[in-house]
Design an enzyme around this catalytic site. Structure first.
Site, PDB file in Angstrom:
ATOM      1  N   ASP A  92      -3.146  -1.768   1.709  1.00  0.00           N
ATOM      2  CA  ASP A  92      -4.253  -2.219   0.861  1.00  0.00           C
ATOM      3  C   ASP A  92      -5.494  -2.691   1.618  1.00  0.00           C
ATOM      4  O   ASP A  92      -6.473  -3.099   0.990  1.00  0.00           O
ATOM      5  CB  ASP A  92      -3.759  -3.319  -0.094  1.00  0.00           C
ATOM      6  CG  ASP A  92      -3.305  -4.559   0.657  1.00  0.00           C
ATOM      7  OD1 ASP A  92      -2.919  -4.445   1.831  1.00  0.00           O
ATOM      8  OD2 ASP A  92      -3.352  -5.662   0.075  1.00  0.00           O
ATOM      9  N   TYR A 118      -4.460   2.629  -0.918  1.00  0.00           N
ATOM     10  CA  TYR A 118      -5.164   1.729  -1.850  1.00  0.00           C
ATOM     11  C   TYR A 118      -6.255   0.934  -1.125  1.00  0.00           C
ATOM     12  O   TYR A 118      -6.069  -0.231  -0.793  1.00  0.00           O
ATOM     13  CB  TYR A 118      -4.125   0.767  -2.472  1.00  0.00           C
ATOM     14  CG  TYR A 118      -4.615  -0.066  -3.639  1.00  0.00           C
ATOM     15  CD1 TYR A 118      -5.189   0.521  -4.766  1.00  0.00           C
ATOM     16  CD2 TYR A 118      -4.489  -1.456  -3.635  1.00  0.00           C
ATOM     17  CE1 TYR A 118      -5.621  -0.242  -5.845  1.00  0.00           C
ATOM     18  CE2 TYR A 118      -4.908  -2.241  -4.706  1.00  0.00           C
ATOM     19  CZ  TYR A 118      -5.469  -1.625  -5.808  1.00  0.00           C
ATOM     20  OH  TYR A 118      -5.878  -2.392  -6.883  1.00  0.00           O
ATOM     21  N   ARG A 123     -13.170  -1.051  -4.936  1.00  0.00           N
ATOM     22  CA  ARG A 123     -11.857  -0.976  -5.572  1.00  0.00           C
ATOM     23  C   ARG A 123     -11.738  -1.896  -6.796  1.00  0.00           C
ATOM     24  O   ARG A 123     -12.339  -2.955  -6.830  1.00  0.00           O
ATOM     25  CB  ARG A 123     -10.781  -1.366  -4.533  1.00  0.00           C
ATOM     26  CG  ARG A 123      -9.374  -1.015  -4.949  1.00  0.00           C
ATOM     27  CD  ARG A 123      -8.389  -1.373  -3.855  1.00  0.00           C
ATOM     28  NE  ARG A 123      -8.233  -2.820  -3.723  1.00  0.00           N
ATOM     29  CZ  ARG A 123      -7.607  -3.402  -2.688  1.00  0.00           C
ATOM     30  NH1 ARG A 123      -7.115  -2.685  -1.707  1.00  0.00           N
ATOM     31  NH2 ARG A 123      -7.498  -4.714  -2.649  1.00  0.00           N
ATOM     32  N   ASP A 124     -10.923  -1.467  -7.752  1.00  0.00           N
ATOM     33  CA  ASP A 124     -10.624  -2.244  -8.961  1.00  0.00           C
ATOM     34  C   ASP A 124     -11.906  -2.555  -9.746  1.00  0.00           C
ATOM     35  O   ASP A 124     -12.164  -3.694 -10.127  1.00  0.00           O
ATOM     36  CB  ASP A 124      -9.896  -3.546  -8.577  1.00  0.00           C
ATOM     37  CG  ASP A 124      -9.044  -4.110  -9.713  1.00  0.00           C
ATOM     38  OD1 ASP A 124      -8.750  -3.363 -10.664  1.00  0.00           O
ATOM     39  OD2 ASP A 124      -8.674  -5.298  -9.650  1.00  0.00           O
ATOM     40  N   SER A 130      -8.183  -7.459  -7.882  1.00  0.00           N
ATOM     41  CA  SER A 130      -7.853  -6.649  -6.713  1.00  0.00           C
ATOM     42  C   SER A 130      -9.069  -6.013  -6.069  1.00  0.00           C
ATOM     43  O   SER A 130      -8.959  -4.985  -5.391  1.00  0.00           O
ATOM     44  CB  SER A 130      -6.830  -5.566  -7.102  1.00  0.00           C
ATOM     45  OG  SER A 130      -5.550  -6.147  -7.264  1.00  0.00           O
ATOM     46  N   ASP A 169      -5.122   3.182 -10.400  1.00  0.00           N
ATOM     47  CA  ASP A 169      -6.182   2.776 -11.354  1.00  0.00           C
ATOM     48  C   ASP A 169      -7.548   3.426 -11.139  1.00  0.00           C
ATOM     49  O   ASP A 169      -8.414   3.319 -12.002  1.00  0.00           O
ATOM     50  CB  ASP A 169      -6.420   1.245 -11.356  1.00  0.00           C
ATOM     51  CG  ASP A 169      -5.214   0.459 -11.829  1.00  0.00           C
ATOM     52  OD1 ASP A 169      -4.205   1.079 -12.209  1.00  0.00           O
ATOM     53  OD2 ASP A 169      -5.289  -0.779 -11.800  1.00  0.00           O
ATOM     54  N   TRP A 217      -3.228   3.622 -21.646  1.00  0.00           N
ATOM     55  CA  TRP A 217      -4.538   3.776 -21.000  1.00  0.00           C
ATOM     56  C   TRP A 217      -5.063   5.205 -21.236  1.00  0.00           C
ATOM     57  O   TRP A 217      -5.875   5.432 -22.131  1.00  0.00           O
ATOM     58  CB  TRP A 217      -4.398   3.436 -19.508  1.00  0.00           C
ATOM     59  CG  TRP A 217      -5.677   3.294 -18.740  1.00  0.00           C
ATOM     60  CD1 TRP A 217      -6.920   3.728 -19.116  1.00  0.00           C
ATOM     61  CD2 TRP A 217      -5.841   2.671 -17.458  1.00  0.00           C
ATOM     62  NE1 TRP A 217      -7.843   3.420 -18.145  1.00  0.00           N
ATOM     63  CE2 TRP A 217      -7.218   2.766 -17.121  1.00  0.00           C
ATOM     64  CE3 TRP A 217      -4.985   2.045 -16.551  1.00  0.00           C
ATOM     65  CZ2 TRP A 217      -7.731   2.268 -15.916  1.00  0.00           C
ATOM     66  CZ3 TRP A 217      -5.503   1.545 -15.364  1.00  0.00           C
ATOM     67  CH2 TRP A 217      -6.861   1.652 -15.043  1.00  0.00           C
ATOM     68  N   TRP A 317      -2.297  -7.168 -18.237  1.00  0.00           N
ATOM     69  CA  TRP A 317      -1.723  -6.585 -17.017  1.00  0.00           C
ATOM     70  C   TRP A 317      -1.370  -7.603 -15.947  1.00  0.00           C
ATOM     71  O   TRP A 317      -0.797  -7.249 -14.915  1.00  0.00           O
ATOM     72  CB  TRP A 317      -2.713  -5.568 -16.398  1.00  0.00           C
ATOM     73  CG  TRP A 317      -4.117  -6.117 -16.215  1.00  0.00           C
ATOM     74  CD1 TRP A 317      -5.154  -5.965 -17.092  1.00  0.00           C
ATOM     75  CD2 TRP A 317      -4.619  -6.897 -15.122  1.00  0.00           C
ATOM     76  NE1 TRP A 317      -6.278  -6.613 -16.615  1.00  0.00           N
ATOM     77  CE2 TRP A 317      -5.976  -7.183 -15.407  1.00  0.00           C
ATOM     78  CE3 TRP A 317      -4.068  -7.383 -13.931  1.00  0.00           C
ATOM     79  CZ2 TRP A 317      -6.782  -7.934 -14.539  1.00  0.00           C
ATOM     80  CZ3 TRP A 317      -4.875  -8.138 -13.070  1.00  0.00           C
ATOM     81  CH2 TRP A 317      -6.204  -8.403 -13.380  1.00  0.00           C
ATOM     82  N   LYS A 345       5.120  -1.568  -7.517  1.00  0.00           N
ATOM     83  CA  LYS A 345       4.645  -2.945  -7.301  1.00  0.00           C
ATOM     84  C   LYS A 345       5.796  -3.769  -6.728  1.00  0.00           C
ATOM     85  O   LYS A 345       6.873  -3.853  -7.325  1.00  0.00           O
ATOM     86  CB  LYS A 345       4.199  -3.551  -8.629  1.00  0.00           C
ATOM     87  CG  LYS A 345       3.787  -5.024  -8.551  1.00  0.00           C
ATOM     88  CD  LYS A 345       2.439  -5.218  -7.891  1.00  0.00           C
ATOM     89  CE  LYS A 345       2.131  -6.707  -7.704  1.00  0.00           C
ATOM     90  NZ  LYS A 345       0.781  -6.914  -7.123  1.00  0.00           N
ATOM     91  N   GLU A 349       5.131 -10.217  -5.612  1.00  0.00           N
ATOM     92  CA  GLU A 349       3.728 -10.260  -5.175  1.00  0.00           C
ATOM     93  C   GLU A 349       2.858 -10.352  -6.429  1.00  0.00           C
ATOM     94  O   GLU A 349       3.061  -9.625  -7.398  1.00  0.00           O
ATOM     95  CB  GLU A 349       3.383  -9.006  -4.355  1.00  0.00           C
ATOM     96  CG  GLU A 349       4.120  -8.961  -3.018  1.00  0.00           C
ATOM     97  CD  GLU A 349       3.701  -7.793  -2.123  1.00  0.00           C
ATOM     98  OE1 GLU A 349       2.755  -7.061  -2.474  1.00  0.00           O
ATOM     99  OE2 GLU A 349       4.334  -7.623  -1.070  1.00  0.00           O
ATOM    100  N   ASP A 351      -0.226 -10.322  -9.205  1.00  0.00           N
ATOM    101  CA  ASP A 351      -1.231  -9.353  -9.664  1.00  0.00           C
ATOM    102  C   ASP A 351      -2.640  -9.924  -9.551  1.00  0.00           C
ATOM    103  O   ASP A 351      -3.623  -9.168  -9.597  1.00  0.00           O
ATOM    104  CB  ASP A 351      -0.988  -8.997 -11.136  1.00  0.00           C
ATOM    105  CG  ASP A 351       0.337  -8.294 -11.333  1.00  0.00           C
ATOM    106  OD1 ASP A 351       0.613  -7.334 -10.604  1.00  0.00           O
ATOM    107  OD2 ASP A 351       1.105  -8.723 -12.220  1.00  0.00           O
TER     108      ASP A 351
HETATM  109  C1  BGC Z   1      -3.119  -6.076  -4.707  1.00  0.00           C
HETATM  110  C2  BGC Z   1      -2.798  -5.580  -3.330  1.00  0.00           C
HETATM  111  C3  BGC Z   1      -1.299  -5.602  -3.119  1.00  0.00           C
HETATM  112  C4  BGC Z   1      -0.597  -4.863  -4.216  1.00  0.00           C
HETATM  113  C5  BGC Z   1       0.902  -4.968  -4.111  1.00  0.00           C
HETATM  114  C6  BGC Z   1      -2.356  -5.299  -5.744  1.00  0.00           C
HETATM  115  O1  BGC Z   1      -2.571  -5.855  -6.998  1.00  0.00           O
HETATM  116  O2  BGC Z   1      -4.496  -5.985  -4.927  1.00  0.00           O
HETATM  117  O3  BGC Z   1      -3.434  -6.394  -2.374  1.00  0.00           O
HETATM  118  O4  BGC Z   1      -0.971  -5.041  -1.871  1.00  0.00           O
HETATM  119  O5  BGC Z   1      -0.976  -5.365  -5.487  1.00  0.00           O
HETATM  120  O6  BGC Z   1       1.339  -6.268  -4.330  1.00  0.00           O
END
Ligand code: BGC
Length: 396
Positions: A92, A118, A123-124, A130, A169, A217, A317, A345, A349, A351
């Site tokens: 990322d 990614y 981005r996003d 993100s 996305d 979506w 989300w 995912k 971690e 969102d």
């Molecule tokens: C984050 C990334 C992360 C990924 C997996 C995304 O929502 O922006 O930084 O690596 O999720 O957790």
């Protein structure tokens, strides 16, 4: 092994095939695996049919540490099993490229490394949580500072199978969020960047899936054709790369695979969306992709979709409260449009942050159905991870 076994059984039953030469059990498997690993891999067909997904070291480390810090020993035992589930590794940032090689060099011959590309500029674009490191328009850095170094590493491992998800996305945002200034600013960089990635990553040992959002979506009646056109155009601009297999759906998402009636089937606008679960979505969007001239096989993220009925609205989300780990990765999907259920995912971690004062605070992460408190996207949320383990279906 499964294929060989059923061929033998079939020939024994029908007697139609010539008697197979004697097959040693056990050792031949090891020899075959070594032989496969000693030669370059060429992926075609469903790459998950004969390979399990490599459990990358980065996620395993997070999970092992999380389990070690739990006081409830039965929960800790269940949690530590998550470390063995093959999950995608997200590249990322440019800095994250540093761990790519370490997560390729030990991949066993009968497994496949799984990674997410990614880092697009801007981005996003339709959310904040993100937002990435590259400014909209900086496609030059994306190419030379991000894609090129990754390609150089992959080229060192031609004997290793690799599955990639390309830019979650991004293209879906261009289909449905083109009225936002941020998405307008990002659009040409997304199209050029994704096409460049597809072209450069088109190596024999790599298989690619372009992200296609989810049923809530691009599954709306009005989005199906424009969505297929957007993805197919970028794919064709990349020269229709052979190693593109189709799409990824439900990445970091919450939709059930085949729940019927679908979770939002009773919503007032449900009549405008036939894709009320991901199965219907991949089987509806797939043919659209085909007619738009793009490969149409899908992989679906089932990492966090065990529990339904949690979201107030389909579009929610962020860190959905009450979620559980879903079906483990498998190529047994029951759909001719679905290669595999995968974990994309890394559960645990975040969102997005729930800190309203943070630059990347997005109001979706403050909604009633979002778990709070939550740290920055991609960083570990211990309490959320524990809930995913407790709510897992099947249980760990
Ligand atoms: C984050 C990334 C992360 C990924 C997996 C995304 O929502 O922006 O930084 O690596 O999720 O957790």
């Amino acid at each position: 092994m499964k294929g060989l076994y059923s061929a033998l059984v079939a020939s024994a039953i029908t007697g139609a095939l010539a008697a197979p030469s004697p097959v040693e059990q056990g050792p031949i498997t090891a020899r075959a695996a070594n032989a496969a690993c000693a030669t370059p891999v060429t992926l075609s067909g469903n790459p998950f049919a004969s390979r399990s997904i490599y459990a990358n070291k980065e996620y395993s480390k997070e999970v092992v540490a999380a389990a070690a810090s739990m006081t409830d020993s039965s929960l800790a035992a269940a949690a530590s099993k998550v470390a063995n589930v093959g999950t995608f590794l997200w590249i990322d940032t440019r800095a994250r490229i540093a761990v790519v090689e370490d997560n390729l060099k030990d991949v066993p011959c009968d497994q496949i490394a799984a990674q997410v590309i990614y880092d697009l500029p801007g981005r996003d674009c339709a959310a904040k949580a993100s937002n990435g490191e590259l400014a909209a328009g900086d496609v030059a850095t994306y190419k030379t500072g991000y894609i090129d170094p990754i390609v150089a590493i992959y080229k060192k491992y031609p004997n290793t199978a690799i599955a990639l998800i390309i830019e979650p996305d991004s293209l879906p945002n261009l289909v449905t969020n083109s009225k936002l200034q941020t998405c307008q600013d990002s659009a040409s960089g997304y199209r050029e960047g994704v096409a460049y990635a597809l072209k450069q990553l088109n190596l024999p040992n790599i298989i690619m899936y372009i992200d296609a959002g989810h049923g809530g979506w691009l599954g709306w009646n009005d989005n199906l054709k424009p969505g297929a056109k957007e993805l197919a155009t970028v794919y064709k601009n990349a020269g229709s790369p052979k190693q593109v297999r189709g799409i990824s759906t439900n990445v970091a998402g919450w939709n059930a695979w085949d729940l019927s009636p679908g979770e939002f089937s009773k919503a007032t606008d449900a009549q405008w969306n036939k894709c009320q679960n991901e199965k219907i979505y991949v089987e509806t969007f797939g043919p659209e992709l085909k007619s738009a001239g793009m490969p149409s096989m899908a992989i679906i993220d089932t990492g966090r979709n065990a529990v339904t009925g949690l979201r107030k609205e389909w579009g929610d989300w962020c860190n959905v409260n009450g979620a559980g780990f879903g079906v483990r990765p498998t190529s047994t999907t029951g759909s001719s449009y679905a290669d595999a259920f995968v974990w994309v995912k890394p559960g645990g971690e975040s969102d997005g942050t729930s800190d309203t004062s943070a630059t990347r605070y997005d109001s979706y992460c403050g909604k009633d159905d979002a778990f709070k408190p939550a740290p920055e996207a991609g960083t570990w949320n211990q309490a959320y991870f524990e809930a995913l383990v407790k709510n897992a279906k099947p249980a760990f």
